[in-house]
Design an enzyme around this catalytic site. Structure first.
Site, PDB file in Angstrom:
ATOM      1  N   ARG A 197      68.485  41.305 104.108  1.00  0.00           N
ATOM      2  CA  ARG A 197      68.418  42.607 103.430  1.00  0.00           C
ATOM      3  C   ARG A 197      69.138  43.665 104.269  1.00  0.00           C
ATOM      4  O   ARG A 197      69.880  44.491 103.732  1.00  0.00           O
ATOM      5  CB  ARG A 197      66.947  42.976 103.241  1.00  0.00           C
ATOM      6  N   ASN A 223      63.503  39.700  93.586  1.00  0.00           N
ATOM      7  CA  ASN A 223      64.554  40.673  93.278  1.00  0.00           C
ATOM      8  C   ASN A 223      65.935  40.091  93.426  1.00  0.00           C
ATOM      9  O   ASN A 223      66.121  39.166  94.208  1.00  0.00           O
ATOM     10  CB  ASN A 223      64.416  41.876  94.231  1.00  0.00           C
ATOM     11  N   HIS A 254      64.714  48.631  87.241  1.00  0.00           N
ATOM     12  CA  HIS A 254      65.283  49.625  88.165  1.00  0.00           C
ATOM     13  C   HIS A 254      66.423  50.421  87.522  1.00  0.00           C
ATOM     14  O   HIS A 254      67.279  50.971  88.217  1.00  0.00           O
ATOM     15  CB  HIS A 254      65.738  48.977  89.492  1.00  0.00           C
ATOM     16  N   CYS A 309      57.710  43.971  87.556  1.00  0.00           N
ATOM     17  CA  CYS A 309      58.020  44.948  88.592  1.00  0.00           C
ATOM     18  C   CYS A 309      56.865  45.940  88.610  1.00  0.00           C
ATOM     19  O   CYS A 309      56.227  46.169  87.574  1.00  0.00           O
ATOM     20  CB  CYS A 309      59.322  45.661  88.234  1.00  0.00           C
ATOM     21  N   TYR A 354      64.932  54.726  90.860  1.00  0.00           N
ATOM     22  CA  TYR A 354      66.162  54.024  91.262  1.00  0.00           C
ATOM     23  C   TYR A 354      67.412  54.630  90.637  1.00  0.00           C
ATOM     24  O   TYR A 354      68.522  54.367  91.089  1.00  0.00           O
ATOM     25  CB  TYR A 354      66.067  52.535  90.895  1.00  0.00           C
TER      26      TYR A 354
HETATM   27  C1  G6P Z   1      59.804  48.760  94.811  1.00  0.00           C
HETATM   28  C2  G6P Z   1      60.422  47.825  93.863  1.00  0.00           C
HETATM   29  C3  G6P Z   1      60.310  46.406  94.233  1.00  0.00           C
HETATM   30  C4  G6P Z   1      60.685  46.209  95.673  1.00  0.00           C
HETATM   31  C5  G6P Z   1      59.881  47.099  96.578  1.00  0.00           C
HETATM   32  C6  G6P Z   1      60.429  47.050  97.996  1.00  0.00           C
HETATM   33  O1  G6P Z   1      58.597  49.127  94.478  1.00  0.00           O
HETATM   34  O2  G6P Z   1      60.034  48.030  92.555  1.00  0.00           O
HETATM   35  O3  G6P Z   1      61.179  45.687  93.424  1.00  0.00           O
HETATM   36  O4  G6P Z   1      60.499  44.879  96.037  1.00  0.00           O
HETATM   37  O5  G6P Z   1      59.898  48.406  96.163  1.00  0.00           O
HETATM   38  O6  G6P Z   1      59.519  47.607  98.887  1.00  0.00           O
HETATM   39  P1  G6P Z   1      59.718  47.519 100.443  1.00  0.00           P
HETATM   40  O7  G6P Z   1      58.481  48.077 101.033  1.00  0.00           O
HETATM   41  O8  G6P Z   1      59.973  46.084 100.785  1.00  0.00           O
HETATM   42  O9  G6P Z   1      60.903  48.362 100.767  1.00  0.00           O
END
Ligand code: G6P
Length: 421
Positions: A90, A144, A195, A165, A246
């Site tokens: 990531r 995702n 998103h 989601c 988003y």
């Molecule tokens: C959001 C999204 C999810 C994502 C998450 C990431 O709520 O809807 O799709 O996985 O955030 O969160 P993080 O704490 O890993 O940045």
């Protein structure tokens, strides 16, 4: 009833598991299997959940395994929450974007692309195990980019898949808070892609409350992982809808890239720091309660929607829930097999999107464009095609131009992160 959690070594799992423990008896859960490819993460999260299960009196068995086939064999539900490449992957995706002046976030822009092409083959491999070993199972996808993964599952496997989601349910919670009413009374006119969605109207017990909610939410809302951004009152008035948090990446691209470039840590690095603390907590034999720290994650409360959907899929009476599935005629202007995030009637008889009527010009173009990107990305991953990948990146409004698309793609190919034939 057996539930398999694929990618159960995720630090998020106790959130999901708590929901299963609380409603397990009502749902008829008998077995929950934790699967991961990382033994250490799996042991830590499983150990913690075992303590939670015993302290909270879960009425089902729990097991762990590193074996994908053993995990899915005979399952009724398979929750997919894998992260191929981990937080390190990531981080690289985010940096790939930022070094080119682009959004590298894990679901939109080039980050979402890089994540999708490495994840689709793994998800389809799990789907093929499910086809053989649990052909009637429902696959509940959180992996995702959720829309792309769900569409890949629906179009390239025979499993029954539904994409989830936390954003729709979080929005419902925020709206209920703003109006000081019960969440169950909030009815959202919701349309778009995961998103990339808009709430076009809000009704509470038949009454239109859209203007009040826009007023309240325009002051800021959204998950911990998406930076706040100021649209200005004129935009809220002109749009007169609530855009997914988003959409800041699309409507304020330059500001968002600048904000992200100025941060000392990427979201992946922030999450790695949170995860180190979470693992310390999970490894402490005296702990069993869901940690407060999980609320600092973007996906806080995702168990709510997971458990609601499982309950609905077991029930006779259809329940309206906002989920990702092939739109199947709900939207005239889109291909029938395009996965969209819509209000659907969910029951044991299936997942049926409610018709949404004509989508406004001001948002339809973006939806169609991003859907083209998503579909080309799936083709690129399945066919290992550089041509499709290049077209996908150029269809992505957050990349768009040939020199940038080419530079990003060639970098991914050079690094072995996209395998082109
Ligand atoms: C959001 C999204 C999810 C994502 C998450 C990431 O709520 O809807 O799709 O996985 O955030 O969160 P993080 O704490 O890993 O940045």
């Amino acid at each position: 009833m057996k539930i398999a959690i694929m990618g159960a070594g995720s630090t998020y799992t106790p959130e999901l598991f708590e929901g299963l423990v609380k409603r397990g008896r009502e749902l008829g859960v008998t077995d929950v299997v934790f699967e991961d490819i990382d033994q250490q993460r799996l042991d830590s999260v499983f150990g913690f959940c075992r303590r939670m299960a015993s302290r909270m009196g879960a009425g089902f068995e729990i097991r762990k395994t590193l074996d994908q086939d053993a995990a899915v064999r005979g399952a009724d539900f398979v929750v997919l929450q894998i992260r191929v490449g981990g937080q390190e992957g990531r981080h690289e995706d985010i940096m790939l974007g930022l070094r080119h002046g682009l959004v590298g976030q894990e679901t939109t822009g080039v980050g979402g692309f890089a994540k999708a092409v490495r994840t689709i083959p793994q998800v389809l491999s799990i789907a093929h195990s499910i086809e053989q070993l649990a052909p009637d199972a429902w696959v509940i996808n959180f992996t995702n980019p959720s829309a792309i993964i769900t569409e890949a599952l629906q179009r390239h496997s025979r499993v029954k898949a539904i994409g989830l989601c936390n954003i729709p349910i979080d929005t419902q919670i925020e709206v209920a808070k703003a109006l000081d009413c019960a969440m169950e009374d909030v009815e959202l006119d919701y349309v778009g892609l995961n998103h990339l969605s808009w709430v076009r109207g809000i009704r509470v017990r038949g009454q239109d409350r859209t203007a009040e909610v826009i007023e309240a939410l325009s002051k800021g809302f959204g998950p911990a992982n998406v930076p706040e951004a100021d649209y200005g009152a004129d935009f809220w008035q002109a749009l007169h809808m609530i855009p997914s948090p988003y959409l800041r990446y699309f409507y304020l691209t330059d500001d968002m890239v600048r904000t992200l470039q100025q941060k000392t840590l990427t979201r992946a690095q922030e999450v790695m720091a949170i995860e180190a603390q979470l693992f310390e907590y999970y490894n402490d034999e005296s702990t069993w309660e869901k940690p407060e720290l999980l609320n600092q994650r973007g996906g806080a409360w995702y168990s709510k929607i997971a458990v609601e959907v499982i309950a609905a899929l077991l029930g006779e009476q259809p329940r309206p829930l906002i989920v990702n599935t092939a739109q199947a005629g709900a939207v005239d202007q889109m291909p029938d097999d395009a996965v969209m995030e819509l209000t659907c009637d969910v029951s044991r008889h299936g997942v049926v999107p409610r018709p949404v009527g004509e989508i406004q010009e001001e948002i339809f173009g973006l939806i169609r464009q991003v859907k083209a990107y998503e579909r080309l990305t799936i083709e690129a991953a399945v066919m290992h095609s550089r041509d499709k990948a290049l077209m996908a990146l150029m269809a992505n409004p957050l990349v768009r131009t040939l020199p940038l698309a080419r530079a990003v793609l060639d970098k991914l190919i050079r690094q072995g992160r996209f395998l082109a034939k």
